[in-house]
Every structure is written in C-alpha cells, then in structure tokens.
Design a protein around this motif. Structure first.
Motif, PDB file in Angstrom:
ATOM      1  N   LEU A  80       0.825  -1.209   0.000  1.00 45.40           N
ATOM      2  CA  LEU A  80       0.000   0.000   0.000  1.00 45.40           C
ATOM      3  C   LEU A  80       0.860   1.260   0.000  1.00 45.40           C
ATOM      4  CD1 LEU A  80      -2.792  -1.145   2.483  1.00 45.40           C
ATOM      5  CD2 LEU A  80      -3.116  -0.562   0.071  1.00 45.40           C
ATOM      6  N   VAL A  81       1.949   1.253   0.775  1.00 40.80           N
ATOM      7  CA  VAL A  81       2.873   2.393   0.769  1.00 40.80           C
ATOM      8  C   VAL A  81       3.422   2.604  -0.648  1.00 40.80           C
ATOM      9  CG1 VAL A  81       5.074   3.285   1.599  1.00 40.80           C
ATOM     10  CG2 VAL A  81       3.523   2.168   3.197  1.00 40.80           C
ATOM     11  N   PRO A 130       3.797   7.495  -4.857  1.00 43.35           N
ATOM     12  CA  PRO A 130       3.983   8.451  -5.953  1.00 43.35           C
ATOM     13  C   PRO A 130       3.026   9.643  -5.895  1.00 43.35           C
ATOM     14  CG  PRO A 130       4.007   6.204  -6.791  1.00 43.35           C
ATOM     15  CD  PRO A 130       3.547   6.130  -5.358  1.00 43.35           C
ATOM     16  N   LYS A 131       1.878   9.451  -5.252  1.00 47.32           N
ATOM     17  CA  LYS A 131       0.872  10.515  -5.193  1.00 47.32           C
ATOM     18  C   LYS A 131       1.081  11.459  -4.017  1.00 47.32           C
ATOM     19  CE  LYS A 131      -2.603   7.356  -7.101  1.00 47.32           C
ATOM     20  NZ  LYS A 131      -3.889   6.654  -6.817  1.00 47.32           N
ATOM     21  N   ILE A 132       1.458  10.912  -2.855  1.00 49.06           N
ATOM     22  CA  ILE A 132       1.499  11.783  -1.670  1.00 49.06           C
ATOM     23  C   ILE A 132       2.826  11.741  -0.903  1.00 49.06           C
ATOM     24  CG2 ILE A 132      -0.995  11.793  -1.353  1.00 49.06           C
ATOM     25  CD1 ILE A 132      -0.728   9.719   0.811  1.00 49.06           C
ATOM     26  N   ASN A 133       3.851  11.108  -1.461  1.00 50.09           N
ATOM     27  CA  ASN A 133       5.197  11.168  -0.887  1.00 50.09           C
ATOM     28  C   ASN A 133       5.220  10.800   0.600  1.00 50.09           C
ATOM     29  OD1 ASN A 133       7.982  11.607  -1.071  1.00 50.09           O
ATOM     30  ND2 ASN A 133       7.786  13.695  -0.286  1.00 50.09           N
ATOM     31  N   LEU A 134       4.880   9.558   0.873  1.00 50.67           N
ATOM     32  CA  LEU A 134       4.853   9.068   2.251  1.00 50.67           C
ATOM     33  C   LEU A 134       6.255   8.876   2.810  1.00 50.67           C
ATOM     34  CD1 LEU A 134       2.098   6.401   1.607  1.00 50.67           C
ATOM     35  CD2 LEU A 134       1.792   8.512   2.938  1.00 50.67           C
ATOM     36  N   VAL A 135       7.157   8.376   1.978  1.00 50.96           N
ATOM     37  CA  VAL A 135       8.568   8.210   2.342  1.00 50.96           C
ATOM     38  C   VAL A 135       9.407   8.634   1.133  1.00 50.96           C
ATOM     39  CG1 VAL A 135       8.115   6.302   3.941  1.00 50.96           C
ATOM     40  CG2 VAL A 135       8.664   5.798   1.561  1.00 50.96           C
ATOM     41  N   SER A 136      10.690   8.895   1.349  1.00 42.02           N
ATOM     42  CA  SER A 136      11.551   9.284   0.233  1.00 42.02           C
ATOM     43  C   SER A 136      11.712   8.122  -0.742  1.00 42.02           C
ATOM     44  CB  SER A 136      12.931   9.727   0.736  1.00 42.02           C
ATOM     45  OG  SER A 136      13.660   8.610   1.207  1.00 42.02           O
ATOM     46  N   ARG A 137      11.957   8.452  -2.002  1.00 41.36           N
ATOM     47  CA  ARG A 137      12.113   7.409  -3.011  1.00 41.36           C
ATOM     48  C   ARG A 137      13.274   6.474  -2.670  1.00 41.36           C
ATOM     49  NH1 ARG A 137      12.677   9.214  -9.174  1.00 41.36           N
ATOM     50  NH2 ARG A 137      10.648  10.099  -8.669  1.00 41.36           N
ATOM     51  N   LYS A 138      14.341   7.048  -2.142  1.00 41.53           N
ATOM     52  CA  LYS A 138      15.517   6.235  -1.802  1.00 41.53           C
ATOM     53  C   LYS A 138      15.202   5.247  -0.678  1.00 41.53           C
ATOM     54  CE  LYS A 138      20.418   6.601  -0.658  1.00 41.53           C
ATOM     55  NZ  LYS A 138      21.553   7.512  -0.368  1.00 41.53           N
ATOM     56  N   SER A 139      14.527   5.733   0.371  1.00 41.91           N
ATOM     57  CA  SER A 139      14.235   4.834   1.498  1.00 41.91           C
ATOM     58  C   SER A 139      13.165   3.815   1.138  1.00 41.91           C
ATOM     59  CB  SER A 139      13.823   5.634   2.736  1.00 41.91           C
ATOM     60  OG  SER A 139      12.527   6.193   2.593  1.00 41.91           O
TER      61      SER A 139
END
Length: 204
Positions: free
Chosen positions: A25-26, A31-40
């Motif tokens: 789900l994360v 991509p829509k709401i930036n829950l965590v950084s792309r790298k992490s």
C-alpha cells in the motif's frame, strides 16, 4: 528474499503477511502523496518496518497508544499491526494534520485490520490523549516532542522516540527545559541512532 526478511523480523506468519500488505500500500500510494523518500522506499523493510518493529518491542504492556505526526504510519501503523495478535484490546490514535496522509492511514487500517483512530488535526489542537505509550518519528526536535508528551502522555506513560545521530545534542538541549528519565536504546538498523525511552516528563 521474502523468507530472509521474515526470519529477520521475528514476527508471526500472519503479522508478516499484514506488514507485506502494508508495504504494498505504501508503494502504491507513495507516488501521489510522498509518504517516504524514493531512496528509502527501496529499502523499506530495513529503514522503516524493522525500525518500527523495534519501537514496538520497547513498549511493554499498554492499552492506549498515541502516534503523533503519523505521516506514512512509521512507527505507529506497524505497531498497530503488531498489536492485532499481541494486544488485541489495545487502542491506537494517530494524529496527522495532512488530510491525504490521514486518508492513507485509514485505508491501511481497513485493509490490514488494524484497530486505530485517525485524528486529522494539529497536535496542539487535539484534546489530551492520556496515552500509555506515545511515539513520534522524524517529527520535531526533542524539546518540542517533550511538550507534546507533557500534553498527551499519561502520568505513568512511556514515550518511544526514534532519534538520529544528533540525539545526544538534542538530549542536552531538552534537559535545559525539561525533567525526565531517559534510556537510550541503540537502533538495530543504524548504530548511530537510538530509540529514546522516556518517562516522568515535567517542566524543569
């Protein structure tokens, strides 16, 4: 790979499947709401799930858990998922002012069967929660977090606050204003980081 992660976490098969569902789900919402950084996000099991499982392991018994500035749900949602089997009567309250992140948290709770309430308000505007356990990750400096603890933590409650490599400096600064008992627990995923176990918060 999946089996290695499961063995590393030391959780039941059912809990692991719920955590896997949460991770998916994360990835879907990020991509829509930036829950965590792309790298992490690429290392989500180590950077976010394992860290949060460690927070839960520090809690002991509880009935009322408050997670402040919940964002994508770390550590709060992971702890709520852990509690489905481990502490089924416990209640979780997530405080998150961002409406889109609140919607995400409610969706995860429904999908994974977690027992929690999401409050879409600023922390300062929420009525005192009288929590047995209070958690907050990557939210603010320790001095500010202790003001939130003073408002929302029960008298005998425990705060579990993950902190990075600057934790000693934050601790010194916070002790100028606050009195509290603290036990730093070294992070399993980052040797320079800790989980601060804090009790007895009062104005200095």
């Amino acid at each position: 790979m999946k089996e290695a992660i499961f063995d590393d976490l030391d959780v039941s098969r059912e809990t692991f499947e719920r955590l896997t569902q949460y991770v998916e789900l994360v990835k879907r919402w990020n991509p829509k709401i930036n829950l965590v950084s792309r790298k992490s996000l690429e290392d989500i099991w180590n950077r976010h799930i394992k860290d949060s499982v460690q927070v839960y392991s520090c809690a002991g018994s509880f009935e009322n858990w408050a997670d402040l500035g919940s964002g994508g749900g770390f550590p709060g949602m992971v702890c709520a998922i852990m509690a489905i089997e481990d502490a089924p009567e416990a209640r979780f309250t997530f405080v998150e002012s961002d409406q889109r992140k609140s919607a995400f948290l409610r969706n995860v709770a429904r999908e994974c069967g977690a027992k929690c309430t999401v409050v879409s308000k600023r922390i300062e505007a929420v009525e005192p929660l009288n929590a047995d356990v209070l958690s907050a990750r990557a939210l603010s400096d320790l001095r500010t977090l202790l003001s939130f603890c003073d408002r929302h933590l029960g008298k005998k409650g425990l705060a579990l606050l993950p902190k990075g490599e600057r934790w000693k400096k934050e601790l010194e600064e916070a002790q100028e204003e606050w009195k509290f008992d603290v036990d730093p627990i070294t992070s399993l995923t980052e040797p320079q980081a800790v989980i601060l176990k804090i009790k007895g918060v009062s104005r200095g």
